[in-house]
Scaffold this active site. Structure first.
Site, PDB file in Angstrom:
ATOM      1  CD  GLU A 183      -2.385  -1.143   2.839  1.00 16.48           C
ATOM      2  OE1 GLU A 183      -3.049  -2.116   3.163  1.00 16.48           O
ATOM      3  OE2 GLU A 183      -2.239  -0.135   3.569  1.00 16.48           O
ATOM      4  CB  CYS A 209       2.618   7.548   3.545  1.00 18.67           C
ATOM      5  SG  CYS A 209       3.006   6.387   4.864  1.00 18.67           S
ATOM      6  CB  CYS A 243       6.042  -5.560   9.002  1.00 17.56           C
ATOM      7  SG  CYS A 243       7.263  -4.755  10.059  1.00 17.56           S
ATOM      8  CB  CYS A 259       3.969  -3.059  16.132  1.00 19.10           C
ATOM      9  SG  CYS A 259       5.645  -2.508  15.794  1.00 19.10           S
ATOM     10  CB  CYS A 299       0.876  -2.837  13.215  1.00 20.78           C
ATOM     11  SG  CYS A 299       1.256  -2.642  11.488  1.00 20.78           S
ATOM     12  CB  CYS A 342       0.336   1.067   8.251  1.00 17.98           C
ATOM     13  SG  CYS A 342       1.575  -0.149   8.062  1.00 17.98           S
TER      14      CYS A 342
HETATM   15  S1  SF4 Z   1       3.959  -0.614  12.980  1.00 18.31           S
HETATM   16 FE1  SF4 Z   1       3.527  -2.356  11.657  1.00 18.31          FE
HETATM   17  S2  SF4 Z   1       4.681  -1.953   9.768  1.00 18.31           S
HETATM   18 FE2  SF4 Z   1       5.500  -0.583  11.356  1.00 18.31          FE
HETATM   19  S3  SF4 Z   1       7.222  -1.723  12.219  1.00 18.31           S
HETATM   20 FE3  SF4 Z   1       5.441  -2.222  13.507  1.00 18.31          FE
HETATM   21  S4  SF4 Z   1       4.591  -4.121  12.585  1.00 18.31           S
HETATM   22 FE4  SF4 Z   1       5.990  -3.200  11.095  1.00 18.31          FE
END
Ligand code: SF4
Length: 357
Positions: free
Chosen positions: A93, A106, A113, A117, A120, A336
């Site tokens: 994206e 962005c 990823c 986190c 997310c 995101c």
């Molecule tokens: S917020 Fe999401 S995309 Fe960003 S580093 Fe953490 S897991 Fe990865």
């Protein structure tokens, strides 16, 4: 799968210059081609100041785009979001944000990823692969294509899907092209790279020839809570992260930004704000407070407005500069990773979830 070499790769790895020479063309032709690329030309036929024979040779030897636009969503607030698919099926994206005169793109740097986190959507299925330099650049160009003729790109933030510092080898050539007069010509201080905090990579970025801005996603001011929210930080305590960040400031002189996603009843207490204030006082830093936007399937909540207000007051009373980010793109899953996830699940695309901060 189209195997025609990518022109964007040749531009970011520096081999295009040799190609121009090998064609017996004068060096200014390279500049002409790059000018068209920076204007987001999508077809060699648009490059009207090149001889027809050179346009034909370019078309024979290079592809200008390799992604497909799977979804293009627009919010009433001017935010646009693209879901792109690469020939191997990987999807990412990218977002265009409009605010006053600012036109910010962005960018994502990875497919998925690995940082995990907990709040997310991008990290839910782990890391699929890194993006290549030419893919990061193509994503930027796809977003620039969305601008109206009278609009100009003003800022680049690398805050989309993925951990940018885990893919620096690909990211830096793409950003350097965007920053150079050959590319978008955007000053390095208008380009921000975000990270959850990888000290070795922060120091490597500090040694880079262009001083990009650094934004550190902190989300907690003590190691125990941070390890819960940002699992990758278990191996890197906050103290060693801040040492690397201080080195970055000394090397570049760039004010640091700390991103703090406020999760209701988890890290939004006055105690958390006081800890954060103690940690940052005396540093040349800005704190971005980002009230969480719920992600379907995850148990985290938006903080109460009173909690956000109190958190901010405590930081400001300690003399720390704070910015509260406005919610953008609320109707287009702009946070995101949400659009990609929904598209994979086959669920309805247009929804009221999400939001780019
Ligand atoms: S917020 Fe999401 S995309 Fe960003 S580093 Fe953490 S897991 Fe990865």
């Amino acid at each position: 799968m189209d195997l025609t070499p990518s022109l964007l790769r040749a531009l970011t790895d520096g081999t295009f210059e040799a190609w121009v020479v090998a064609q017996g063309q004068p060096p200014f032709r390279r500049k002409q081609v790059e000018r068209w690329v920076a204007r987001a030309a999508t077809d060699f036929e648009q490059m009207s100041d090149l001889p027809a024979s050179l346009r034909a040779t370019l078309k024979r030897d290079f592809a200008l785009r390799s992604s497909r636009v799977i979804r293009h969503l627009r919010d009433a607030d001017g935010t646009e979001k693209l879901l792109l698919e690469w020939p191997d099926g990987a999807r990412i994206e990218g977002v265009l944000l409009r605010e006053g005169h600012r036109r910010t793109i962005c960018l994502s740097t990875q497919v998925g990823c690995a940082m995990g986190c907990v709040f997310c959507a991008s990290g839910l299925e782990g890391l699929e692969r890194n993006l290549r330099s030419e893919e990061i650049l193509e994503q930027a160009l796809r977003l620039v294509e969305c601008l109206d003729p009278q609009e100009r790109l003003s800022h680049v933030v690398v805050m989309g899907m993925g951990e940018p510092l885990a893919n620096l080898d690909a990211l830096l050539p793409a950003l350097d092209w965007m920053a150079s007069p050959r590319g978008f010509g955007i000053s390095a201080r208008r380009i921000t790279v975000s990270t959850v905090g990888l000290p070795g990579a922060i120091r490597r970025l500090a040694r880079h020839s262009r001083p990009y801005r650094l934004a550190v996603s902190l989300h907690a001011a003590d190691d125990t809570l941070r390890a819960r929210i940002v699992p990758v930080s278990r191996s890197t305590g906050i103290a060693s992260l801040l040492e690397a960040v201080d080195d970055y400031f000394r090397a570049t002189g760039r004010r640091l930004t700390f991103e703090y996603v406020l999760l209701g009843s988890i890290n939004d207490r006055p105690l958390d704000a006081r800890r954060l204030a103690r940690l940052l006082v005396g540093r040349t830093a800005l704190v971005n407070l980002i009230p969480y936007n719920p992600v379907p399937g995850l148990p985290y909540r938006t903080p109460a407005p009173t909690a956000v207000r109190r958190f901010r007051e405590i930081l400001e009373e300690a003399g720390i500069e704070v910015r509260g980010r406005k919610r953008k793109g609320a109707r287009i899953d702009a946070a995101c990773g949400q659009l990609r996830r929904r598209s994979r699940d086959g669920r309805e695309i247009l929804s009221t979830g999400g939001g780019v901060e």
